[in-house]
Write a protein that holds these residues in place. Structure first.
Motif, PDB file in Angstrom:
ATOM      1  N   ALA A  37       1.174  -5.972   6.682  1.00 57.62           N
ATOM      2  CA  ALA A  37       0.747  -5.815   5.297  1.00 57.62           C
ATOM      3  C   ALA A  37       0.038  -4.483   5.068  1.00 57.62           C
ATOM      4  N   GLY A  38      -0.249  -3.762   6.137  1.00 56.47           N
ATOM      5  CA  GLY A  38      -0.871  -2.457   5.993  1.00 56.47           C
ATOM      6  C   GLY A  38      -2.348  -2.409   6.323  1.00 56.47           C
ATOM      7  N   GLY A  39      -3.004  -3.560   6.380  1.00 55.94           N
ATOM      8  CA  GLY A  39      -4.430  -3.587   6.718  1.00 55.94           C
ATOM      9  C   GLY A  39      -4.643  -3.879   8.193  1.00 55.94           C
ATOM     10  N   ALA A  40      -5.872  -3.856   8.593  1.00 57.34           N
ATOM     11  CA  ALA A  40      -6.204  -4.155   9.988  1.00 57.34           C
ATOM     12  C   ALA A  40      -6.233  -5.662  10.209  1.00 57.34           C
ATOM     13  N   CYS A  41      -5.790  -6.100  11.387  1.00 52.31           N
ATOM     14  CA  CYS A  41      -5.832  -7.523  11.757  1.00 52.31           C
ATOM     15  C   CYS A  41      -7.288  -7.965  11.811  1.00 52.31           C
ATOM     16  N   LYS A  42      -7.579  -9.107  11.210  1.00 49.86           N
ATOM     17  CA  LYS A  42      -8.950  -9.611  11.172  1.00 49.86           C
ATOM     18  C   LYS A  42      -9.172 -10.736  12.172  1.00 49.86           C
ATOM     19  N   GLY A  43      -8.227 -10.909  13.101  1.00 45.56           N
ATOM     20  CA  GLY A  43      -8.362 -11.943  14.122  1.00 45.56           C
ATOM     21  C   GLY A  43      -9.555 -11.655  15.027  1.00 45.56           C
ATOM     22  N   ILE A  44     -10.297 -12.690  15.351  1.00 42.59           N
ATOM     23  CA  ILE A  44     -11.454 -12.543  16.242  1.00 42.59           C
ATOM     24  C   ILE A  44     -10.947 -12.541  17.670  1.00 42.59           C
ATOM     25  N   VAL A  45     -11.408 -11.584  18.456  1.00 41.49           N
ATOM     26  CA  VAL A  45     -10.990 -11.526  19.852  1.00 41.49           C
ATOM     27  C   VAL A  45     -11.819 -12.500  20.677  1.00 41.49           C
ATOM     28  N   ARG A  46     -11.211 -13.039  21.713  1.00 43.01           N
ATOM     29  CA  ARG A  46     -11.849 -14.062  22.534  1.00 43.01           C
ATOM     30  C   ARG A  46     -12.902 -13.453  23.459  1.00 43.01           C
ATOM     31  N   TYR A  47     -13.997 -14.199  23.671  1.00 37.04           N
ATOM     32  CA  TYR A  47     -15.078 -13.769  24.553  1.00 37.04           C
ATOM     33  C   TYR A  47     -15.065 -14.622  25.811  1.00 37.04           C
ATOM     34  N   SER A  48     -15.285 -14.006  26.965  1.00 34.05           N
ATOM     35  CA  SER A  48     -15.407 -14.731  28.225  1.00 34.05           C
ATOM     36  C   SER A  48     -16.826 -14.559  28.750  1.00 34.05           C
ATOM     37  N   ALA A  49     -17.579 -15.658  28.802  1.00 34.46           N
ATOM     38  CA  ALA A  49     -18.956 -15.599  29.303  1.00 34.46           C
ATOM     39  C   ALA A  49     -19.014 -15.200  30.776  1.00 34.46           C
ATOM     40  N   PRO A  50     -18.151 -15.756  31.649  1.00 29.64           N
ATOM     41  CA  PRO A  50     -18.225 -15.357  33.057  1.00 29.64           C
ATOM     42  C   PRO A  50     -17.908 -13.880  33.274  1.00 29.64           C
ATOM     43  N   LEU A  51     -16.975 -13.362  32.504  1.00 28.97           N
ATOM     44  CA  LEU A  51     -16.586 -11.956  32.644  1.00 28.97           C
ATOM     45  C   LEU A  51     -17.489 -11.033  31.841  1.00 28.97           C
ATOM     46  N   ARG A  52     -18.265 -11.623  30.926  1.00 32.47           N
ATOM     47  CA  ARG A  52     -19.182 -10.883  30.051  1.00 32.47           C
ATOM     48  C   ARG A  52     -18.474  -9.777  29.265  1.00 32.47           C
ATOM     49  N   ARG A  53     -17.331 -10.121  28.694  1.00 29.08           N
ATOM     50  CA  ARG A  53     -16.628  -9.137  27.875  1.00 29.08           C
ATOM     51  C   ARG A  53     -15.673  -9.832  26.906  1.00 29.08           C
ATOM     52  N   TYR A  54     -15.248  -9.050  25.932  1.00 27.69           N
ATOM     53  CA  TYR A  54     -14.280  -9.511  24.945  1.00 27.69           C
ATOM     54  C   TYR A  54     -12.882  -9.075  25.369  1.00 27.69           C
ATOM     55  N   ALA A  55     -11.878  -9.809  24.911  1.00 27.66           N
ATOM     56  CA  ALA A  55     -10.493  -9.403  25.150  1.00 27.66           C
ATOM     57  C   ALA A  55     -10.218  -8.116  24.374  1.00 27.66           C
ATOM     58  N   SER A  56      -9.199  -7.382  24.785  1.00 26.99           N
ATOM     59  CA  SER A  56      -8.898  -6.095  24.150  1.00 26.99           C
ATOM     60  C   SER A  56      -8.359  -6.259  22.727  1.00 26.99           C
ATOM     61  N   SER A  57      -7.718  -7.381  22.447  1.00 31.36           N
ATOM     62  CA  SER A  57      -7.187  -7.642  21.109  1.00 31.36           C
ATOM     63  C   SER A  57      -7.028  -9.151  20.951  1.00 31.36           C
ATOM     64  N   CYS A  58      -6.633  -9.578  19.759  1.00 31.72           N
ATOM     65  CA  CYS A  58      -6.347 -11.001  19.587  1.00 31.72           C
ATOM     66  C   CYS A  58      -5.077 -11.324  20.378  1.00 31.72           C
ATOM     67  N   ARG A  59      -4.869 -12.569  20.681  1.00 25.69           N
ATOM     68  CA  ARG A  59      -3.741 -12.965  21.528  1.00 25.69           C
ATOM     69  C   ARG A  59      -2.407 -12.547  20.919  1.00 25.69           C
ATOM     70  N   GLN A  60      -2.313 -12.584  19.616  1.00 25.23           N
ATOM     71  CA  GLN A  60      -1.063 -12.239  18.922  1.00 25.23           C
ATOM     72  C   GLN A  60      -0.664 -10.779  19.159  1.00 25.23           C
ATOM     73  N   HIS A  61      -1.637  -9.888  19.285  1.00 24.85           N
ATOM     74  CA  HIS A  61      -1.335  -8.466  19.426  1.00 24.85           C
ATOM     75  C   HIS A  61      -1.382  -7.958  20.870  1.00 24.85           C
ATOM     76  N   MET A  62      -1.544  -8.852  21.827  1.00 21.36           N
ATOM     77  CA  MET A  62      -1.533  -8.441  23.235  1.00 21.36           C
ATOM     78  C   MET A  62      -0.111  -8.153  23.682  1.00 21.36           C
ATOM     79  N   PRO A  63       0.071  -7.168  24.563  1.00 19.26           N
ATOM     80  CA  PRO A  63       1.393  -6.999  25.173  1.00 19.26           C
ATOM     81  C   PRO A  63       1.743  -8.264  25.974  1.00 19.26           C
ATOM     82  N   ILE A  64       3.012  -8.538  26.133  1.00 19.68           N
ATOM     83  CA  ILE A  64       3.458  -9.769  26.784  1.00 19.68           C
ATOM     84  C   ILE A  64       2.883  -9.897  28.193  1.00 19.68           C
ATOM     85  N   GLU A  65       2.872  -8.797  28.953  1.00 20.82           N
ATOM     86  CA  GLU A  65       2.355  -8.851  30.327  1.00 20.82           C
ATOM     87  C   GLU A  65       0.865  -9.227  30.324  1.00 20.82           C
ATOM     88  N   ALA A  66       0.120  -8.633  29.425  1.00 18.25           N
ATOM     89  CA  ALA A  66      -1.309  -8.923  29.340  1.00 18.25           C
ATOM     90  C   ALA A  66      -1.544 -10.362  28.892  1.00 18.25           C
TER      91      ALA A  66
END
Length: 134
Positions: free
Chosen positions: A27-56
């Protein structure tokens, strides 16, 4: 008791402050999906699951530390390995940065699967690993 109330009130703010995906949508705007957080890894995913490359996405889906169930097991296991008292529901929720209601749902689902066990003391429930996880 007021610390639990304060923690419950802070949970929606945590969700509002989570990073958004930001990938360009059709649609031309930025994706507003919230990226997942991992408490054990203490970091957020690089993108929402929909926009991840298949390998990732394959790696992401196989790693239990990116799933909420895997993180609940990790929180309880960490408490046991560090010789801490069994965590209460609010402590699991705070460690995972999720609302207490969602943590309770996850813990009750795991209880039905015998992956965790519960001990009730008054109105408080403490959690430990069940026989399937030992």
């Amino acid at each position: 008791m007021t610390s639990n109330l304060a923690a419950d009130l802070a949970m929606p703010a945590l969700r509002a402050n989570r990073p958004r995906c930001g990938y360009e949508s059709r649609a031309g705007g930025a994706c507003k999906g919230i990226v997942r957080y991992s408490a054990p890894l203490r970091r957020y995913a690089s993108s929402c699951r929909q926009h991840m490359p298949i390998e990732a996405r394959v790696v992401f889906d196989r790693d239990p530390l990116w799933s909420q169930v895997g993180q609940v097991i990790w929180v309880i296991r960490e408490a046991e390995q560090n010789h801490l008292p069994p965590p209460r529901t609010i402590e699991v929720a705070n460690a995972m940065r999720i609302h207490q209601t969602r943590a309770s749902e996850l813990l009750n689902d795991l209880l039905r699967l015998h992956r965790v066990s519960a001990t009730k003391k008054g109105r408080q429930v403490t959690w430990s690993l069940g026989p399937a996880e030992r």
